[in-house]
Design a protein around this motif. Structure first.
Motif, short mmCIF file in Angstrom:
data_model
loop_
_atom_site.label_atom_id
_atom_site.label_comp_id
_atom_site.label_asym_id
_atom_site.label_seq_id
_atom_site.Cartn_x
_atom_site.Cartn_y
_atom_site.Cartn_z
N GLN A 1 0.83 -1.21 0.00
CA GLN A 1 0.00 0.00 0.00
C GLN A 1 0.86 1.25 0.00
O GLN A 1 0.55 2.23 -0.67
CB GLN A 1 -0.93 0.01 1.22
N ARG A 2 1.96 1.23 0.75
CA ARG A 2 2.84 2.40 0.79
C ARG A 2 3.56 2.62 -0.53
O ARG A 2 3.85 3.75 -0.90
CB ARG A 2 3.85 2.27 1.93
N THR A 3 3.86 1.56 -1.24
CA THR A 3 4.56 1.73 -2.52
C THR A 3 3.61 2.15 -3.64
O THR A 3 4.08 2.57 -4.70
CB THR A 3 5.28 0.44 -2.96
N GLN A 4 2.30 2.08 -3.43
CA GLN A 4 1.36 2.51 -4.45
C GLN A 4 1.22 4.02 -4.52
O GLN A 4 0.74 4.56 -5.51
CB GLN A 4 0.00 1.86 -4.22
N ARG A 5 1.64 4.71 -3.46
CA ARG A 5 1.67 6.18 -3.51
C ARG A 5 2.90 6.60 -4.31
O ARG A 5 3.96 5.98 -4.19
CB ARG A 5 1.75 6.78 -2.11
N PRO A 6 2.77 7.64 -5.12
CA PRO A 6 3.94 8.06 -5.91
C PRO A 6 5.08 8.54 -5.02
O PRO A 6 4.87 9.26 -4.05
CB PRO A 6 3.41 9.20 -6.78
N THR A 7 6.26 8.10 -5.35
CA THR A 7 7.46 8.47 -4.62
C THR A 7 8.38 9.23 -5.57
O THR A 7 8.56 8.81 -6.70
CB THR A 7 8.20 7.22 -4.09
N GLY A 8 8.95 10.30 -5.09
CA GLY A 8 9.88 11.04 -5.94
C GLY A 8 10.31 12.33 -5.28
O GLY A 8 9.88 12.68 -4.18
N ILE A 9 11.17 13.03 -5.97
CA ILE A 9 11.67 14.32 -5.51
C ILE A 9 10.79 15.40 -6.15
O ILE A 9 10.53 15.35 -7.35
CB ILE A 9 13.15 14.51 -5.93
N THR A 10 10.33 16.34 -5.34
CA THR A 10 9.51 17.41 -5.89
C THR A 10 10.29 18.72 -5.88
O THR A 10 11.14 18.94 -5.03
CB THR A 10 8.21 17.60 -5.08
N GLY A 11 9.96 19.54 -6.85
CA GLY A 11 10.55 20.86 -6.94
C GLY A 11 9.60 21.89 -6.37
O GLY A 11 8.60 22.20 -6.99
N VAL A 12 9.87 22.38 -5.19
CA VAL A 12 9.08 23.39 -4.49
C VAL A 12 7.61 22.95 -4.39
O VAL A 12 6.70 23.76 -4.43
CB VAL A 12 9.19 24.77 -5.18
N LYS A 13 7.38 21.66 -4.27
CA LYS A 13 6.04 21.07 -4.15
C LYS A 13 5.13 21.37 -5.35
O LYS A 13 3.93 21.22 -5.26
CB LYS A 13 5.35 21.53 -2.86
N PHE A 14 5.69 21.84 -6.47
CA PHE A 14 4.90 22.16 -7.65
C PHE A 14 4.96 21.07 -8.71
O PHE A 14 4.01 20.84 -9.43
CB PHE A 14 5.33 23.47 -8.28
N PHE A 15 6.11 20.42 -8.85
CA PHE A 15 6.25 19.42 -9.90
C PHE A 15 7.21 18.34 -9.42
O PHE A 15 8.01 18.55 -8.52
CB PHE A 15 6.76 20.04 -11.20
N VAL A 16 7.11 17.19 -10.04
CA VAL A 16 7.98 16.06 -9.72
C VAL A 16 9.24 16.20 -10.56
O VAL A 16 9.17 16.42 -11.77
CB VAL A 16 7.28 14.72 -10.00
N VAL A 17 10.38 16.07 -9.93
CA VAL A 17 11.67 16.22 -10.62
C VAL A 17 12.07 14.86 -11.17
O VAL A 17 12.47 13.97 -10.42
CB VAL A 17 12.75 16.78 -9.66
N GLU A 18 11.92 14.71 -12.48
CA GLU A 18 12.29 13.48 -13.17
C GLU A 18 12.94 13.83 -14.50
O GLU A 18 12.94 14.98 -14.91
CB GLU A 18 11.05 12.60 -13.43
#
Length: 183
Positions: free
Chosen positions: A157-174
């Motif tokens: 269940q915890r891995t189903q939430r998206p994991t990643g680095i965010t930029g100022v909480k506006f976008f996901v840094v990928e």
């Protein structure tokens, strides 16, 4: 080693920019006696990075790996050719080009590399987080105790939430967001 006092240096070198200090250490600036450092580093770079790809091949039968290897080789060769031209025309650069422009270009390039590193690591983090859920799901969970099964369910269940680095909480840094930016 002889120490140099700031009062004995020419005016333009008293507040020497950081990139010029690095270029002086490497042998691309300052005394020609240190040029052997550049020649040594340049030849080591060629031997370590470019030489194996040219003479030993990419090392794969996969078409995408070959294309990636050829693209990396062209990128590396462009960097090494630029350095060779800079070394060959060193006197011209020292006399005619304002080095503030080069400093700005280097800072811009390093900033771009810095942002790309975060983007790359953000993509890797998201992929590894998804792989953890898949690995837990593929376990023979039905053979374990009920308590372990609850833990497995909680981890999935915890891995189903998206994991990643965010930029100022506006976008996901990928990598995809890095390459979608238009200059």
């Amino acid at each position: 080693m002889e120490t140099v006092r700031w009062g004995t240096l020419p005016e333009e070198l008293r507040a020497m920019p950081f990139t010029l200090r690095i270029m002086e250490f490497v042998g691309l600036w300052g005394s020609w006696a240190n040029f052997y450092r550049f020649a040594l580093l340049y030849s080591l770079g060629i031997m370590d990075i470019v030489f194996p790809k040219i003479f030993l091949g990419i090392g794969s039968d996969d078409v995408t790996a070959i294309c990636k290897g050829v693209a990396e080789l062209m990128f590396e060769l462009s960097i090494y050719c630029t350095l060779a031209i800079l070394a060959a025309k060193r006197k011209t650069f020292e006399q005619k080009i304002d080095l503030n422009l080069i400093n700005v270009m280097i800072i811009f390039f390093l900033s771009l590399v810095h942002v790309f590193c975060y983007s790359y690591l953000g993509s890797e983090l998201a992929e590894e987080a998804a792989a953890v859920g898949t690995a837990i799901y593929d376990l023979p969970w039905y053979e374990h105790s009920a308590e372990l099964q609850r833990y497995y369910r909680l981890m999935i269940q915890r891995t189903q939430r998206p994991t990643g680095i965010t930029g100022v909480k506006f976008f996901v840094v990928e990598r995809t967001t890095f390459f979608s930016v238009r200059f």
